[in-house]
Write an enzyme that holds these catalytic residues in place. Sequence first.
Site, PDB file in Angstrom:
ATOM      1  N   GLY A   1      63.963  24.716  -2.426  1.00  0.00           N
ATOM      2  CA  GLY A   1      64.608  25.982  -2.130  1.00  0.00           C
ATOM      3  C   GLY A   1      65.676  26.304  -3.140  1.00  0.00           C
ATOM      4  N   SER A   2      66.069  27.578  -3.196  1.00  0.00           N
ATOM      5  CA  SER A   2      67.199  27.973  -4.023  1.00  0.00           C
ATOM      6  C   SER A   2      68.485  27.817  -3.225  1.00  0.00           C
ATOM      7  CB  SER A   2      67.059  29.427  -4.448  1.00  0.00           C
ATOM      8  OG  SER A   2      65.884  29.598  -5.178  1.00  0.00           O
ATOM      9  N   GLY A   3      69.589  28.108  -3.866  1.00  0.00           N
ATOM     10  CA  GLY A   3      70.882  27.992  -3.202  1.00  0.00           C
ATOM     11  C   GLY A   3      71.560  26.669  -3.517  1.00  0.00           C
ATOM     12  N   HIS A   4      70.891  25.838  -4.307  1.00  0.00           N
ATOM     13  CA  HIS A   4      71.461  24.545  -4.695  1.00  0.00           C
ATOM     14  C   HIS A   4      71.873  24.542  -6.163  1.00  0.00           C
ATOM     15  CE1 HIS A   4      69.939  23.175  -0.883  1.00  0.00           C
ATOM     16  NE2 HIS A   4      68.700  23.468  -1.230  1.00  0.00           N
TER      17      HIS A   4
ATOM     18  N   ASP B   1      59.134  21.126   1.661  1.00  0.00           N
ATOM     19  CA  ASP B   1      58.839  20.757   0.279  1.00  0.00           C
ATOM     20  C   ASP B   1      57.674  19.779   0.215  1.00  0.00           C
ATOM     21  OD1 ASP B   1      61.009  22.207  -1.127  1.00  0.00           O
ATOM     22  OD2 ASP B   1      62.292  20.927   0.103  1.00  0.00           O
TER      23      ASP B   1
ATOM     24  N   HIS C   1      71.739  21.763   3.329  1.00  0.00           N
ATOM     25  CA  HIS C   1      71.460  23.074   3.915  1.00  0.00           C
ATOM     26  C   HIS C   1      72.362  23.307   5.112  1.00  0.00           C
ATOM     27  CE1 HIS C   1      67.702  21.367   2.255  1.00  0.00           C
ATOM     28  NE2 HIS C   1      67.632  22.531   1.671  1.00  0.00           N
TER      29      HIS C   1
END
Lengths: 216, 216, 340, 340
Positions: C62-65, C118, C227
């Site tokens: 995911g993005s946001g990391h 994932d 998250h």
Amino acid sequence: MDGIEEITPADFVALLRLVCQRIAAEQDWLSELDRAIGDGDHGSSMARGWQAALDAVDALPEPLSFSAVCAAAARGFVNSAGGATGPLYATILMRGGAAVKDREMLDLGALASFFDAAGRGIRERGKSEPGDKTMLDAWLPAVAALDAARTDHKKLAEALNDAAEAAEKGAEATRHMAARLGRASRLGARSQGHIDPGAASAALLFRTFAQGVTEG
Amino acid sequence: MDGIEEITPADFVALLRLVCQRIAAEQDWLSELDRAIGDGDHGSSMARGWQAALDAVDALPEPLSFSAVCAAAARGFVNSAGGATGPLYATILMRGGAAVKDREMLDLGALASFFDAAGRGIRERGKSEPGDKTMLDAWLPAVAALDAARTDHKKLAEALNDAAEAAEKGAEATRHMAARLGRASRLGARSQGHIDPGAASAALLFRTFAQGVTEG
Amino acid sequence: MRGGNKMTKKLINDAGTVIDEMLAGIVAAHPRHVRLLDHSPRSLISAGAPRPGKVGIVVGGGSGHEPGFLGYVGRGMADGAAVGNPFASPGPDPIVATTKAVHGGAGVLYIIGNYAGDVMNFEMAAELAELESITTRTVVVTDDVASAPISEAGRRRGVAGAVFVFKAAGAAADMGRDLSGVAQVAEMANASVRTMGVALEPCSLPATLKHNFTLSADELELGIGIHGEPGVERGPMRPADAVADAILDRVLAELDPPPGSDVAVLVNGMGGTPLMELYIVARHVLDRLSRRNLAIHRCLVGNFLTALEMAGCSISVIKLNDELKVLLDYPAEPVLFRDF
Amino acid sequence: MRGGNKMTKKLINDAGTVIDEMLAGIVAAHPRHVRLLDHSPRSLISAGAPRPGKVGIVVGGGSGHEPGFLGYVGRGMADGAAVGNPFASPGPDPIVATTKAVHGGAGVLYIIGNYAGDVMNFEMAAELAELESITTRTVVVTDDVASAPISEAGRRRGVAGAVFVFKAAGAAADMGRDLSGVAQVAEMANASVRTMGVALEPCSLPATLKHNFTLSADELELGIGIHGEPGVERGPMRPADAVADAILDRVLAELDPPPGSDVAVLVNGMGGTPLMELYIVARHVLDRLSRRNLAIHRCLVGNFLTALEMAGCSISVIKLNDELKVLLDYPAEPVLFRDF
Ligand SMILES: Nc1ncnc2c1ncn2[C@@H]1O[C@H](COP(=O)(O)OP(=O)(O)O)[C@@H](O)[C@H]1O
Ligand SMILES: Nc1ncnc2c1ncn2[C@@H]1O[C@H](COP(=O)(O)OP(=O)(O)O)[C@@H](O)[C@H]1O
Ligand SMILES: [Mg+2]
Ligand SMILES: [Mg+2]
Ligand SMILES: [Mg+2]
Ligand SMILES: [Mg+2]
């Protein structure tokens, strides 16, 4: 579709569209559930996935077949939903579609095998078991209810109503689970007291199918 | 020190200690003022600076002289306060100390030259003018009041009281300033309505001197 | 305290376009180092890829990391990244497209965090790649000691320790090892690293602008996931050294590096915590490790794998053998670390 | 929305020791690159300094801007940093000590931001250094277009554009230019760069744990300073592109780079804003500059000069001539950017 006993591919798409709308409407609640024990995206993932699934289906040429609808929806869903839900619903749709791929109409028996194959797909893809506090805990009771209704020669609408009730009970039961396996167990005791979001959305799906068939 | 007309180096240190305590007590208020038009650190800078100044003075060997006290305080202050206040108060103490360096006691005249030299130091170091909405706007009126009190042959306590009042009025007047020059002008009209924190703390200093001399 | 029902503010245009706009920004800022695939806009590819004969490395999630995952694309680290939506795995299509774009004939290694999404999406992608005759291997990072007991280490989440796994595997691939050799290096790095995190304040997704959990003004959460997944203990705020100790106690209990051995350390910011605080934490961590007579081979401090604007940090310690030391020292040019 | 009277949380031990602990963490993490002076614990010195015959470069100012100031110590940039308390200038003593430690016989250049405290403290230090026969020059960075009209450009604050000034001057010094040559380069870089910032959320000092200003849930502050000084407009939240446009309008109006010319860009995070958002802003900035037919020579995106945990960013654009291009491309190894 009131009282109908057989679902055409067009009916099936209409039912998926209702699911898409229902999920979109309950999106915030589902994310709220996921915030408690997960990462808070279940509502938006599901909403995005179903929207993409319907977009893919709407782009299909006529005439529609169950397998074409399911394959398009699966591919649309998995590449848009993201997260765990993507491959799980893709697997649900592909395995379900494969189980009914020669049908032109789905009667109760066919629909039961659709959901049964889907459930086995969830287990395989997710390597999960009942009691792990996942969507399985709503899905499998619904499949069992459909089976029982078939044995009892119930009408399709009634059978789906039984399935929805079983799924809702199953989802509700995840509230008290503190599974040894599965994501919930990471939280230990703190996962208890919260419904699993994937179970909640699965119950919404069965409820929407039941209402769609009942109310047309 | 009630009624005293001359300040010994020890009295002077006692007055600085009162200033240190007073600033510490008003630290939050001063930072609050700085939050409105600056960076919110004026109270903590002043408190840290005065504490370091007193620590440096307390480490001095006896007997104390005004110039030794001022030099030690200046160096302690400037290396601890940080910000604009550090070099400004270091300059105040060094220039003031230089102006009275041959004295063994400070009468009103000597104290007036201390504060006058300090004021000129502020202007030079800060390249600032009255009306720029800075500590100068409290300092210069206080110097003028001391001068007038001396002409009127007032007592030291009364003269310092005049100075404190003038400084407080000067500080209050910064509220309405939207100076063309100086930090305040960066904010344009938004700087109006706020007292300058450096002017407010300067007024506290004069008020503390007045009370210290009056009440002992 | 953040949290409750207030909306957060973000410098975005539309929650639906954040990822595509971020990616457009990255390629516009670093056009000589990375590109996006025309036919797969969520596939970020190193300018040097594919390199014939080199094992391709694909990271993703995911993005946001950020700089997490996609930021590690570049020579000596990953060849490509498949980019998901915020906190959501990419689907199989971008993973397969990335795989094909970096395949230099020597197979492709996937390095991902242990999250159901994932794992399942990369598994589907691997099945699809196999159909196109591309051999893949997958190494799942499981460094988060807070997410499961050691008896179930395979279920642990992957967090900031992934940076060491990317680095070691990227170096091994660049040195010319074959697919199983590179996978072995990645497994070794994963087996040698342990991490635990702490949150002081929550984060919020662009789509909701709502905090994903709430901590009261005097609380922190130990063992937080990247998250915002709940941790192992919600407790009172405490000094930085005590926080570091609570984390190190668990990390060192498991890792138990023998006195005199080498370790590397990562003090990772979760996104919203200033560097000043991270170095205050680092000071105590390094001090404690040194007092245990460990040699600090390398120490990274900063935002390496974040959770949007979450406040907090994680501490990773990796036990090093001679091979890992060489691999961690090998030059690398990850795209989001090419400042000067 | 942050702000109001709630206390903030920080990973610290004691507000009084944050700086010394941070510095201890920095030297413990990067022992081969920097050291502290024994007799002046607020002086961070590059391992390579002093270099005989090279102009020494000393930067400095308050803390809380990390990696700002001290992070730029390293080969090809600054030789030393004098480190103040949070948001407060260092006093003359650490500045003088730093000056002496980096003096290689060719004089020392001070590069500081235009803040009364920094200017006066460095002025006092320069007077003291002169007494010890060290020639100094001071270049005061004044890139913040929001802090004064162009007619009073000399009163403008120094913000993130300082990174370009450090880089250009550091390269010039490393190349062997003399003190006035290096100062001239720094002046040229300062004259060529313009910056403006925006805040979405405030920050808080360790000593107060209180937000230094308050923005309501739908407000932002354009033209914010790096200490939270009020900006030029408090207005409604708006999309990232509109924020970038508001900033670029002012920056480009002044800089007015001719079509076809080269620029470099810095999209700088204020500390609490995720990289995702910074790249979303960068995308629009680069797009607009490209549409103006400007060549983007280099683009930096990340946290380069922060204001503790403030949320927001600044955008800097620097007009480049051939000399500045060479200087910006020259290798540099600032200590807090030596990740891989
Ligand atoms: N391995 C698994 N098997 C079955 N269902 C799973 C599995 N992992 C997750 N789920 C279901 O997916 C739901 C979470 O979906 P979602 O939030 O969309 O994905 P993610 O967890 O990646 O954020 C869980 O509530 C659970 O019902
Ligand atoms: N150039 C100057 N001349 C005189 N006084 C000044 C000058 N600059 C600042 N000041 C005074 O210093 C005060 C601010 O002090 P402080 O907050 O401690 O420093 P900083 O502004 O560096 O944070 C202002 O309110 C003003 O009275
Ligand atoms: Mg989720
Ligand atoms: Mg101030
Ligand atoms: Mg998710
Ligand atoms: Mg200050």
